[in-house]
Design an enzyme around this catalytic site. Structure first.
Site, mmCIF file in Angstrom:
data_model
loop_
_atom_site.group_PDB
_atom_site.id
_atom_site.type_symbol
_atom_site.label_atom_id
_atom_site.label_comp_id
_atom_site.label_asym_id
_atom_site.label_seq_id
_atom_site.Cartn_x
_atom_site.Cartn_y
_atom_site.Cartn_z
ATOM 1 N N THR A 1 -13.124 5.101 7.959
ATOM 2 C CA THR A 1 -13.830 4.428 6.854
ATOM 3 C C THR A 1 -13.619 2.920 6.977
ATOM 4 O OG1 THR A 1 -11.925 4.413 5.377
ATOM 5 C CG2 THR A 1 -13.347 6.373 5.293
ATOM 6 N N TYR B 1 0.839 -1.211 0.000
ATOM 7 C CA TYR B 1 0.000 0.000 0.000
ATOM 8 C C TYR B 1 0.868 1.254 0.000
ATOM 9 C CZ TYR B 1 -3.493 3.424 1.519
ATOM 10 O OH TYR B 1 -4.314 4.530 1.615
ATOM 11 N N LYS C 1 1.240 4.169 -3.024
ATOM 12 C CA LYS C 1 0.924 5.595 -2.884
ATOM 13 C C LYS C 1 2.160 6.460 -3.198
ATOM 14 C CE LYS C 1 -3.462 5.162 -1.720
ATOM 15 N NZ LYS C 1 -4.537 5.557 -2.643
HETATM 16 P P1 NAP Z 1 -13.003 2.547 1.501
HETATM 17 O O1 NAP Z 1 -14.064 3.019 2.433
HETATM 18 O O2 NAP Z 1 -12.439 1.186 1.640
HETATM 19 O O3 NAP Z 1 -13.566 2.772 0.007
HETATM 20 C C1 NAP Z 1 -12.777 2.408 -1.095
HETATM 21 C C2 NAP Z 1 -13.565 2.664 -2.350
HETATM 22 O O4 NAP Z 1 -12.754 2.258 -3.471
HETATM 23 C C3 NAP Z 1 -14.863 1.850 -2.418
HETATM 24 O O5 NAP Z 1 -15.885 2.654 -2.957
HETATM 25 C C4 NAP Z 1 -14.506 0.713 -3.368
HETATM 26 O O6 NAP Z 1 -15.594 0.206 -4.097
HETATM 27 C C5 NAP Z 1 -13.557 1.455 -4.308
HETATM 28 N N1 NAP Z 1 -12.784 0.542 -5.131
HETATM 29 C C6 NAP Z 1 -11.935 -0.442 -4.757
HETATM 30 N N2 NAP Z 1 -11.456 -1.081 -5.832
HETATM 31 C C7 NAP Z 1 -12.025 -0.509 -6.919
HETATM 32 C C8 NAP Z 1 -11.956 -0.723 -8.311
HETATM 33 N N3 NAP Z 1 -11.196 -1.710 -8.832
HETATM 34 N N4 NAP Z 1 -12.662 0.078 -9.128
HETATM 35 C C9 NAP Z 1 -13.437 1.059 -8.636
HETATM 36 N N5 NAP Z 1 -13.572 1.308 -7.327
HETATM 37 C C10 NAP Z 1 -12.875 0.526 -6.483
HETATM 38 O O7 NAP Z 1 -11.743 3.508 1.546
HETATM 39 P P2 NAP Z 1 -11.574 5.072 1.856
HETATM 40 O O8 NAP Z 1 -10.965 5.184 3.201
HETATM 41 O O9 NAP Z 1 -12.802 5.818 1.534
HETATM 42 O O10 NAP Z 1 -10.412 5.388 0.799
HETATM 43 C C11 NAP Z 1 -10.573 6.251 -0.315
HETATM 44 C C12 NAP Z 1 -9.187 6.650 -0.788
HETATM 45 O O11 NAP Z 1 -8.512 7.358 0.260
HETATM 46 C C13 NAP Z 1 -8.281 5.453 -1.137
HETATM 47 O O12 NAP Z 1 -7.503 5.754 -2.274
HETATM 48 C C14 NAP Z 1 -7.391 5.338 0.088
HETATM 49 O O13 NAP Z 1 -6.158 4.710 -0.197
HETATM 50 C C15 NAP Z 1 -7.235 6.792 0.477
HETATM 51 N N6 NAP Z 1 -6.819 7.024 1.865
HETATM 52 C C16 NAP Z 1 -7.641 6.675 2.897
HETATM 53 C C17 NAP Z 1 -7.239 6.939 4.198
HETATM 54 C C18 NAP Z 1 -8.094 6.618 5.384
HETATM 55 O O14 NAP Z 1 -7.651 6.843 6.532
HETATM 56 N N7 NAP Z 1 -9.311 6.104 5.206
HETATM 57 C C19 NAP Z 1 -5.997 7.542 4.453
HETATM 58 C C20 NAP Z 1 -5.190 7.860 3.379
HETATM 59 C C21 NAP Z 1 -5.621 7.619 2.088
HETATM 60 P P3 NAP Z 1 -16.540 -0.998 -3.554
HETATM 61 O O15 NAP Z 1 -17.560 -0.324 -2.679
HETATM 62 O O16 NAP Z 1 -17.098 -1.576 -4.807
HETATM 63 O O17 NAP Z 1 -15.661 -1.952 -2.812
#
Ligand code: NAP
Length: 248
Positions: A202, A167, A171
């Site tokens: 999340t 991961y 990034k």
């Molecule tokens: P999340 O709740 O796990 O949601 C991830 C989303 O990505 C879901 O809607 C999922 O769709 C979608 N996804 C996964 N694989 C996919 C694919 N092949 N095609 C299209 N959509 C796909 O995660 P989140 O926390 O909201 O994360 C959103 C972004 O923020 C990510 O890039 C993550 O790395 C980044 N981020 C998050 C955090 C944090 O603390 N949460 C911190 C730093 C960065 P499904 O519903 O179909 O599974």
């Protein structure tokens, strides 16, 4: 161009930060396309936001599927003729936290890169012609502070001990790609930046039945929205969390 005239697309928007990014962009009046890999879940999510009076439409888009990406780009071109904002938000974290840095399987590395890196590149390539048709195209790549090589190398940094390597390195690659693309786009109307949303409650941070994190989802979407709406005097090729510039 006012926000009411803009068209945005957010990938991975069926839940979490992506769904909230759609909501916040649409609340400013931007016509926002909620893209999800599962068509039914994307339509359901879009209908819920439409019921609140927000200008949202759904599209099926799996960032690991070339046909799905091409079809989505064709549909956006047919419906709107251009794209003003692309938020590459879809992301996955597959690392096994119980394993050492060197112990993650190659499948974990490949699957992580397929979504987090090659997905971002492929979606961007497909939508770039439509972004060039905008007067002020914006690309936001949703990265992570965990992609910062500088912070990972610093024993005093808050993320120093958080080594989920597939991961984290994915990034780092998103950040590096952002700088490469900003070079190509430097004389165009398109700005591209990479962001850290914060440590957000999340599903990605779901441990032992609870969503861990420092920020609630609405605050976790704010940096994406902020960089999606920057003016022509805004940055390109930068790495941000809110107004803070992060180290590479
Ligand atoms: P999340 O709740 O796990 O949601 C991830 C989303 O990505 C879901 O809607 C999922 O769709 C979608 N996804 C996964 N694989 C996919 C694919 N092949 N095609 C299209 N959509 C796909 O995660 P989140 O926390 O909201 O994360 C959103 C972004 O923020 C990510 O890039 C993550 O790395 C980044 N981020 C998050 C955090 C944090 O603390 N949460 C911190 C730093 C960065 P499904 O519903 O179909 O599974």
């Amino acid at each position: 161009m006012t926000t009411q005239d803009k068209i945005a697309l957010v990938t991975g928007a069926t839940r979490g930060i992506g769904l909230e990014t759609v909501r916040q962009l649409a609340e400013t009046g931007v016509h926002t396309i909620l893209a999800g890999r599962n068509r039914d879940r994307a339509v359901d999510a879009a209908l819920r936001l439409q019921a609140q009076g927000l200008p949202v439409e759904a599209i099926a888009l799996d960032v690991t599927d070339a046909d799905s990406i091409a079809s989505a780009a064709q549909q956006v071109e047919a419906r709107h003729g251009r794209l003003d904002i692309l938020v590459n938000n879809a992301g996955i974290l597959l690392d096994d936290m119980g394993k050492p840095v060197s112990g993650q399987s190659l499948d974990t590395w490949r699957d992580t890169f397929d979504t987090n890196v090659f997905g971002v590149v492929a979606v961007t390539q497909a939508f770039l012609p439509l972004l060039h048709k905008s007067d002020a195209g914006r690309i936001v790549n949703v990265s992570s502070a965990l992609g910062s090589v500088a912070l990972h190398a610093d024993p005093s940094s808050i993320i120093y001990d958080f080594k989920v390597p597939a991961y984290n390195v994915s990034k780092s690659a998103v950040n590096a790609w952002t700088v490469q693309l900003a070079y190509e786009l430097k004389d165009s109307a398109i700005k591209v930046n990479t962001i850290h949303p914060g440590y957000v409650k999340t599903d990605m941070n779901h441990v032992d039945g609870e969503q861990r994190g420092e920020l609630d989802v609405p605050d976790g979407a704010r940096t994406s929205v902020q960089l999606a709406l920057i003016g022509n005097d805004g940055p390109s090729g930068g790495f941000f969390h809110f107004d803070q510039v992060l180290p590479w």
